[in-house]
Design a protein around this motif. Structure first.
Motif, PDB file in Angstrom:
ATOM      1  N   GLN A 100     -28.733 -54.322 -51.298  1.00 50.32           N
ATOM      2  CA  GLN A 100     -29.682 -53.393 -50.683  1.00 50.32           C
ATOM      3  C   GLN A 100     -30.542 -54.089 -49.622  1.00 50.32           C
ATOM      4  O   GLN A 100     -31.767 -53.972 -49.595  1.00 50.32           O
ATOM      5  CB  GLN A 100     -30.557 -52.749 -51.766  1.00 50.32           C
ATOM      6  N   VAL A 101     -29.838 -54.820 -48.754  1.00 49.52           N
ATOM      7  CA  VAL A 101     -30.508 -55.570 -47.690  1.00 49.52           C
ATOM      8  C   VAL A 101     -31.172 -54.605 -46.719  1.00 49.52           C
ATOM      9  O   VAL A 101     -30.581 -53.609 -46.297  1.00 49.52           O
ATOM     10  CB  VAL A 101     -29.493 -56.472 -46.956  1.00 49.52           C
ATOM     11  N   GLU A 102     -32.411 -54.922 -46.355  1.00 50.40           N
ATOM     12  CA  GLU A 102     -33.165 -54.090 -45.408  1.00 50.40           C
ATOM     13  C   GLU A 102     -33.294 -54.734 -44.037  1.00 50.40           C
ATOM     14  O   GLU A 102     -33.528 -54.040 -43.048  1.00 50.40           O
ATOM     15  CB  GLU A 102     -34.551 -53.790 -45.994  1.00 50.40           C
ATOM     16  N   VAL A 103     -33.169 -56.060 -43.992  1.00 49.67           N
ATOM     17  CA  VAL A 103     -33.193 -56.782 -42.721  1.00 49.67           C
ATOM     18  C   VAL A 103     -32.070 -57.816 -42.752  1.00 49.67           C
ATOM     19  O   VAL A 103     -31.983 -58.610 -43.705  1.00 49.67           O
ATOM     20  CB  VAL A 103     -34.532 -57.491 -42.475  1.00 49.67           C
ATOM     21  N   GLU A 127     -24.019 -49.472 -39.883  1.00 52.98           N
ATOM     22  CA  GLU A 127     -25.071 -48.554 -39.425  1.00 52.98           C
ATOM     23  C   GLU A 127     -25.486 -47.564 -40.520  1.00 52.98           C
ATOM     24  O   GLU A 127     -26.570 -46.990 -40.440  1.00 52.98           O
ATOM     25  CB  GLU A 127     -24.604 -47.808 -38.187  1.00 52.98           C
ATOM     26  N   ASP A 128     -24.635 -47.381 -41.530  1.00 51.09           N
ATOM     27  CA  ASP A 128     -25.024 -46.510 -42.646  1.00 51.09           C
ATOM     28  C   ASP A 128     -26.193 -47.103 -43.429  1.00 51.09           C
ATOM     29  O   ASP A 128     -27.031 -46.371 -43.961  1.00 51.09           O
ATOM     30  CB  ASP A 128     -23.832 -46.294 -43.589  1.00 51.09           C
ATOM     31  N   GLY A 140     -23.043 -68.127 -28.867  1.00 51.14           N
ATOM     32  CA  GLY A 140     -24.285 -67.737 -28.207  1.00 51.14           C
ATOM     33  C   GLY A 140     -24.940 -66.470 -28.704  1.00 51.14           C
ATOM     34  O   GLY A 140     -26.129 -66.268 -28.497  1.00 51.14           O
ATOM     35  N   GLY A 141     -24.200 -65.588 -29.372  1.00 49.79           N
ATOM     36  CA  GLY A 141     -24.753 -64.283 -29.726  1.00 49.79           C
ATOM     37  C   GLY A 141     -25.621 -64.301 -30.974  1.00 49.79           C
ATOM     38  O   GLY A 141     -25.405 -65.074 -31.900  1.00 49.79           O
ATOM     39  N   THR A 142     -26.616 -63.410 -30.993  1.00 58.18           N
ATOM     40  CA  THR A 142     -27.552 -63.295 -32.115  1.00 58.18           C
ATOM     41  C   THR A 142     -27.905 -61.820 -32.287  1.00 58.18           C
ATOM     42  O   THR A 142     -27.870 -61.055 -31.321  1.00 58.18           O
ATOM     43  CB  THR A 142     -28.829 -64.109 -31.840  1.00 58.18           C
ATOM     44  N   GLY A 143     -28.241 -61.424 -33.517  1.00 60.91           N
ATOM     45  CA  GLY A 143     -28.583 -60.026 -33.727  1.00 60.91           C
ATOM     46  C   GLY A 143     -29.551 -59.806 -34.870  1.00 60.91           C
ATOM     47  O   GLY A 143     -29.662 -60.632 -35.782  1.00 60.91           O
ATOM     48  N   ILE A 144     -30.261 -58.687 -34.792  1.00 59.04           N
ATOM     49  CA  ILE A 144     -31.158 -58.229 -35.856  1.00 59.04           C
ATOM     50  C   ILE A 144     -30.734 -56.808 -36.227  1.00 59.04           C
ATOM     51  O   ILE A 144     -30.664 -55.933 -35.366  1.00 59.04           O
ATOM     52  CB  ILE A 144     -32.632 -58.223 -35.411  1.00 59.04           C
ATOM     53  N   TYR A 145     -30.444 -56.595 -37.505  1.00 65.74           N
ATOM     54  CA  TYR A 145     -30.134 -55.277 -38.039  1.00 65.74           C
ATOM     55  C   TYR A 145     -31.246 -54.888 -39.016  1.00 65.74           C
ATOM     56  O   TYR A 145     -31.700 -55.719 -39.810  1.00 65.74           O
ATOM     57  CB  TYR A 145     -28.806 -55.276 -38.790  1.00 65.74           C
ATOM     58  N   SER A 146     -31.646 -53.623 -38.995  1.00 67.40           N
ATOM     59  CA  SER A 146     -32.778 -53.202 -39.817  1.00 67.40           C
ATOM     60  C   SER A 146     -32.571 -51.797 -40.374  1.00 67.40           C
ATOM     61  O   SER A 146     -31.944 -50.952 -39.727  1.00 67.40           O
ATOM     62  CB  SER A 146     -34.068 -53.235 -38.988  1.00 67.40           C
ATOM     63  N   ARG A 147     -33.103 -51.570 -41.559  1.00 68.81           N
ATOM     64  CA  ARG A 147     -33.094 -50.228 -42.129  1.00 68.81           C
ATOM     65  C   ARG A 147     -34.167 -49.350 -41.490  1.00 68.81           C
ATOM     66  O   ARG A 147     -34.098 -48.119 -41.543  1.00 68.81           O
ATOM     67  CB  ARG A 147     -33.334 -50.299 -43.641  1.00 68.81           C
ATOM     68  N   TYR A 148     -35.136 -50.000 -40.841  1.00 70.06           N
ATOM     69  CA  TYR A 148     -36.285 -49.278 -40.309  1.00 70.06           C
ATOM     70  C   TYR A 148     -36.379 -49.481 -38.788  1.00 70.06           C
ATOM     71  O   TYR A 148     -35.821 -50.439 -38.245  1.00 70.06           O
ATOM     72  CB  TYR A 148     -37.560 -49.758 -41.001  1.00 70.06           C
ATOM     73  N   PRO A 149     -37.083 -48.609 -38.096  1.00 68.23           N
ATOM     74  CA  PRO A 149     -37.125 -48.677 -36.633  1.00 68.23           C
ATOM     75  C   PRO A 149     -37.630 -50.021 -36.112  1.00 68.23           C
ATOM     76  O   PRO A 149     -38.510 -50.664 -36.706  1.00 68.23           O
ATOM     77  CB  PRO A 149     -38.092 -47.543 -36.259  1.00 68.23           C
ATOM     78  N   LEU A 150     -37.053 -50.444 -34.986  1.00 70.17           N
ATOM     79  CA  LEU A 150     -37.441 -51.683 -34.315  1.00 70.17           C
ATOM     80  C   LEU A 150     -38.053 -51.351 -32.961  1.00 70.17           C
ATOM     81  O   LEU A 150     -37.588 -50.464 -32.258  1.00 70.17           O
ATOM     82  CB  LEU A 150     -36.227 -52.584 -34.105  1.00 70.17           C
ATOM     83  N   ARG A 151     -39.083 -52.087 -32.618  1.00 71.26           N
ATOM     84  CA  ARG A 151     -39.698 -51.942 -31.292  1.00 71.26           C
ATOM     85  C   ARG A 151     -40.097 -53.320 -30.777  1.00 71.26           C
ATOM     86  O   ARG A 151     -39.966 -54.322 -31.488  1.00 71.26           O
ATOM     87  CB  ARG A 151     -40.911 -51.019 -31.352  1.00 71.26           C
ATOM     88  N   THR A 174     -40.239 -56.063 -33.648  1.00 69.75           N
ATOM     89  CA  THR A 174     -41.221 -55.593 -34.619  1.00 69.75           C
ATOM     90  C   THR A 174     -40.613 -54.435 -35.405  1.00 69.75           C
ATOM     91  O   THR A 174     -40.185 -53.444 -34.824  1.00 69.75           O
ATOM     92  CB  THR A 174     -42.507 -55.123 -33.934  1.00 69.75           C
ATOM     93  N   MET A 175     -40.544 -54.621 -36.711  1.00 69.32           N
ATOM     94  CA  MET A 175     -39.986 -53.598 -37.599  1.00 69.32           C
ATOM     95  C   MET A 175     -41.120 -52.749 -38.158  1.00 69.32           C
ATOM     96  O   MET A 175     -42.124 -53.276 -38.645  1.00 69.32           O
ATOM     97  CB  MET A 175     -39.215 -54.261 -38.738  1.00 69.32           C
ATOM     98  N   GLU A 176     -40.963 -51.435 -38.096  1.00 71.07           N
ATOM     99  CA  GLU A 176     -41.963 -50.523 -38.660  1.00 71.07           C
ATOM    100  C   GLU A 176     -41.614 -50.254 -40.119  1.00 71.07           C
ATOM    101  O   GLU A 176     -40.857 -49.355 -40.450  1.00 71.07           O
ATOM    102  CB  GLU A 176     -42.000 -49.230 -37.858  1.00 71.07           C
ATOM    103  N   TYR A 177     -42.166 -51.095 -40.988  1.00 68.93           N
ATOM    104  CA  TYR A 177     -41.858 -50.977 -42.411  1.00 68.93           C
ATOM    105  C   TYR A 177     -42.741 -49.889 -43.022  1.00 68.93           C
ATOM    106  O   TYR A 177     -43.978 -49.970 -42.938  1.00 68.93           O
ATOM    107  CB  TYR A 177     -42.112 -52.317 -43.104  1.00 68.93           C
ATOM    108  N   PRO A 178     -42.162 -48.878 -43.648  1.00 68.60           N
ATOM    109  CA  PRO A 178     -42.940 -47.698 -44.059  1.00 68.60           C
ATOM    110  C   PRO A 178     -44.129 -48.014 -44.964  1.00 68.60           C
ATOM    111  O   PRO A 178     -45.188 -47.407 -44.844  1.00 68.60           O
ATOM    112  CB  PRO A 178     -41.900 -46.838 -44.783  1.00 68.60           C
ATOM    113  N   GLN A 179     -43.954 -48.953 -45.897  1.00 68.48           N
ATOM    114  CA  GLN A 179     -45.001 -49.228 -46.880  1.00 68.48           C
ATOM    115  C   GLN A 179     -45.974 -50.319 -46.441  1.00 68.48           C
ATOM    116  O   GLN A 179     -46.928 -50.608 -47.156  1.00 68.48           O
ATOM    117  CB  GLN A 179     -44.345 -49.629 -48.209  1.00 68.48           C
ATOM    118  N   ARG A 180     -45.718 -50.929 -45.265  1.00 70.92           N
ATOM    119  CA  ARG A 180     -46.570 -52.050 -44.857  1.00 70.92           C
ATOM    120  C   ARG A 180     -47.019 -51.976 -43.400  1.00 70.92           C
ATOM    121  O   ARG A 180     -47.996 -52.600 -43.000  1.00 70.92           O
ATOM    122  CB  ARG A 180     -45.805 -53.366 -45.104  1.00 70.92           C
TER     123      ARG A 180
END
Length: 314
Positions: A121-124, A144-145, A159-170, A186-192
């Motif tokens: 249940q990885v979130e980041v 993406e699910d 050279g490539g790098t990536g960030i995957y998140s369950r929550y919106p990134l800005r 910056t991840m918008e974590y709902p509870q924090r």
């Protein structure tokens, strides 16, 4: 005959003791020469020589030599035991599951990465050596699910790098001045609320030592400027025996493995029968506590992934 055997054993014991002392010196030194930095990656193994020396001295009853060895063993234990002892201090905020994985030039099994994301249940998720092809395979496997928000800077080779998140990134950012892509968002974590996420990958010291040293210095400056809760996933190409890595932990950031008492968490090389032998993949935290830390096998990669369960500060 026994006298000569005792002398040989004493000689071997002193050789082992010198190796242990060399390991301690390599650990503490802020080396500026490539050969010494590369040797420092194995400093913890050299430190075991102190234990071997003590045992040999006790066998032949070399009491004065044993006293010297005991002092060195005490120093080694003082340095190494904290890695295996959880801090026992938990933050009071929400929990988040974080995973870091090096994808070996895009050759890693994308489906295995996605399965690990689902199982734990990885979130980041932060990834290094992200090629366009493996990014497509991750998408086809359904990443993406679970992690629909992404900031990807795919590249050729390493050279490539990536960030995957369950929550919106800005506020996504690609940092200038690095050989490979180093990112933050910056991840918008709902509870924090907002939580900074960094994905780093400095060049290996075996490829270009001055660049590795410079890039770790730039990463330290980036982290020193960070305020608020933050998570770092990285293949730092550095172990905890490298002073340049420990410098990253002199401010607000802590190593999740140290907090969880997970030991050295060996991650590289994972594609050899005799590996992995060093831990160069790390998760760092600011304003949080790692309750658990482990490594995972990802088929097709020469790195084990690392997974941390992090409790953020309220």
């Amino acid at each position: 005959m026994r006298k000569w055997v005792d002398r040989v054993v004493l000689g071997v014991g002193w050789c082992a003791l010198v190796a242990g002392l060399l390991g301690i010196v390599l650990h503490f030194g802020a080396w500026r020469r490539q050969v010494l930095v590369l040797a420092a990656a194995g400093a913890s193994y050299l430190m075991l020589g102190a234990v071997v020396g003590l045992v040999l001295f006790l066998i032949v009853r070399g009491w004065r030599s044993a006293v010297a060895a005991a002092v060195l063993v005490a120093a080694v234990l003082w340095m190494q035991l904290p890695m295996f002892v959880p801090e026992g201090r938990a933050a009071s905020g929400p929990e988040i599951s974080v995973m870091q994985s090096n994808l070996l030039l895009g050759e890693a099994d994308a489906a295995a990465v996605v399965r690990a994301v689902r199982e734990y249940q990885v979130e980041v998720l932060t990834v290094d050596e992200l090629t366009p092809e493996v990014a497509q395979r991750l998408a086809a496997a359904g990443i993406e699910d679970s992690l629909p928000y992404q900031f990807l800077q795919a590249g050729r080779a390493a050279g490539g790098t990536g960030i995957y998140s369950r929550y919106p990134l800005r506020d996504t950012k690609k940092y200038d001045g690095f050989w490979m892509n180093n990112l933050s968002a910056t991840m918008e974590y709902p509870q924090r609320g907002p939580v900074a996420v960094f994905a780093f990958h400095p060049v290996p010291p075996s490829v270009d030592f001055p660049v590795w040293s410079s890039e770790l210095g730039m990463i330290r400056e980036i982290l020193d400027a960070q305020k608020g809760p933050a998570i770092v996933g990285a293949d730092f190409n550095a172990t905890r025996d490298h002073s340049a890595f420990r410098d990253l932990l002199r401010g607000r950031f802590v190593a999740a493995a140290d907090q969880a008492g997970a030991g050295p968490l060996l991650t590289y090389p994972a594609d050899r029968r005799w590996g992995p032998v060093i831990g160069i993949d790390h998760i760092l935290i600011a304003d949080g506590t790692a309750a658990d830390m482990r490594s995972l096998t990802i088929p097709g990669s020469d790195h084990r992934a690392v997974l941390a369960r992090v409790q953020l500060s309220a």
